[in-house]
Design a protein around this motif. Structure first.
Motif, short mmCIF file in Angstrom:
data_model
loop_
_atom_site.label_atom_id
_atom_site.label_comp_id
_atom_site.label_asym_id
_atom_site.label_seq_id
_atom_site.Cartn_x
_atom_site.Cartn_y
_atom_site.Cartn_z
N GLY A 69 -9.02 -2.21 7.69
CA GLY A 69 -9.30 -1.09 6.80
C GLY A 69 -10.15 -1.47 5.61
N VAL A 70 -10.65 -0.43 4.96
CA VAL A 70 -11.44 -0.55 3.74
C VAL A 70 -10.86 0.42 2.71
CG1 VAL A 70 -13.73 -0.24 2.70
CG2 VAL A 70 -13.53 -1.15 5.03
N LEU A 71 -10.66 -0.05 1.49
CA LEU A 71 -10.12 0.80 0.43
C LEU A 71 -11.18 1.78 -0.06
CD1 LEU A 71 -7.96 -1.76 -1.56
CD2 LEU A 71 -7.26 -0.13 0.19
N HIS A 97 -13.84 -1.81 -1.11
CA HIS A 97 -15.06 -1.09 -0.73
C HIS A 97 -16.31 -1.86 -1.13
CE1 HIS A 97 -18.10 2.09 -0.66
NE2 HIS A 97 -17.31 2.65 0.25
N ALA A 145 -6.25 3.96 2.84
CA ALA A 145 -7.54 3.39 3.26
C ALA A 145 -8.56 4.52 3.32
CB ALA A 145 -7.42 2.73 4.63
N PHE A 193 0.83 -1.21 0.00
CA PHE A 193 0.00 0.00 0.00
C PHE A 193 0.86 1.26 0.00
CE2 PHE A 193 -2.80 -3.24 1.93
CZ PHE A 193 -3.83 -3.20 1.01
N VAL A 248 -7.39 -6.05 4.70
CA VAL A 248 -8.02 -4.82 4.21
C VAL A 248 -9.04 -5.25 3.16
CG1 VAL A 248 -7.62 -2.65 2.99
CG2 VAL A 248 -5.94 -3.46 4.67
N ARG A 275 -7.29 1.70 8.29
CA ARG A 275 -5.93 1.89 7.80
C ARG A 275 -5.49 0.68 6.99
NH1 ARG A 275 -2.29 -1.04 10.81
NH2 ARG A 275 -3.13 -2.01 12.69
N THR A 276 -4.38 0.83 6.29
CA THR A 276 -3.75 -0.30 5.63
C THR A 276 -2.65 -0.81 6.56
OG1 THR A 276 -2.18 1.14 4.47
CG2 THR A 276 -4.24 0.60 3.32
#
Length: 172
Positions: free
Chosen positions: A100-102, A71, A47, A40, A68, A51-52
């Motif tokens: 986390g989520v992108l 979305h 993210a 990342f 991660v 977070r990543t």
């Protein structure tokens, strides 16, 4: 080997994997991307939520258990709930924490399939990763150092490949 060579400013490696995800009692097979610890950061992917993972926590020898989500998968599987962050799920029989989520609209670097989950490369998701002779190749992206041409990088990578062939004659 490429990261340590100094040829590139940054290097990121990845490999598509299929993960067996158990969350909330349901088991499903999910497309994933096993990525190097600095993936990342090297590609500048932030993210959107949470977070990543970073290189220190995702080093393969630490048997990292962080993930991660894309979305779209977060919306589809977890209903877009913020409570998903720090939730523990089971992947391939091991506990992982979703951290986390992108961002929405993030486009994966894999051309044919969008991964739902990104996990650090380790024996937890690629059990034979340390076996150099079994085809455990990674796809790799490198960012050239300022002032380095493609031709210079290609020549340096060729030399590195020759050095690795000599260092690992039986399994390279």
């Amino acid at each position: 080997d490429l990261q340590e060579s100094g040829i590139f400013e940054s290097v990121a490696g990845f490999r598509r994997v299929q993960l067996n995800l158990r969350a909330g009692g349901e088991l499903e097979r999910v497309p994933g991307l096993a990525v190097t610890a600095d993936f990342f950061a090297a590609l500048g992917i932030p993210a959107a939520i949470g977070r990543t993972f970073d290189a220190a926590e995702a080093a393969p020898e630490r048997q990292p258990r962080v993930a991660v989500l894309s979305h779209a998968f977060w919306q589809q599987r977890f209903g877009g709930s913020a409570a998903t962050i720090r939730q523990s799920v089971t992947m391939n029989g091991e506990p992982f924490d979703i951290i986390g989520v992108l961002p929405e609209g993030h486009r994966a670097i894999t051309p044919r399939a969008d991964p739902s989950i990104y996990v650090p490369i380790s024996a937890l998701v690629l059990p034979t990763i340390d076996d150099r002779s079994n085809g455990n190749a990674l796809d790799v992206l490198g960012r050239l150092r300022a002032g380095t041409t493609r031709e210079q990088a290609q020549a340096a990578v060729t030399v590195l490949g020759q050095q690795l062939a000599k260092a690992y004659p039986d399994d390279n």
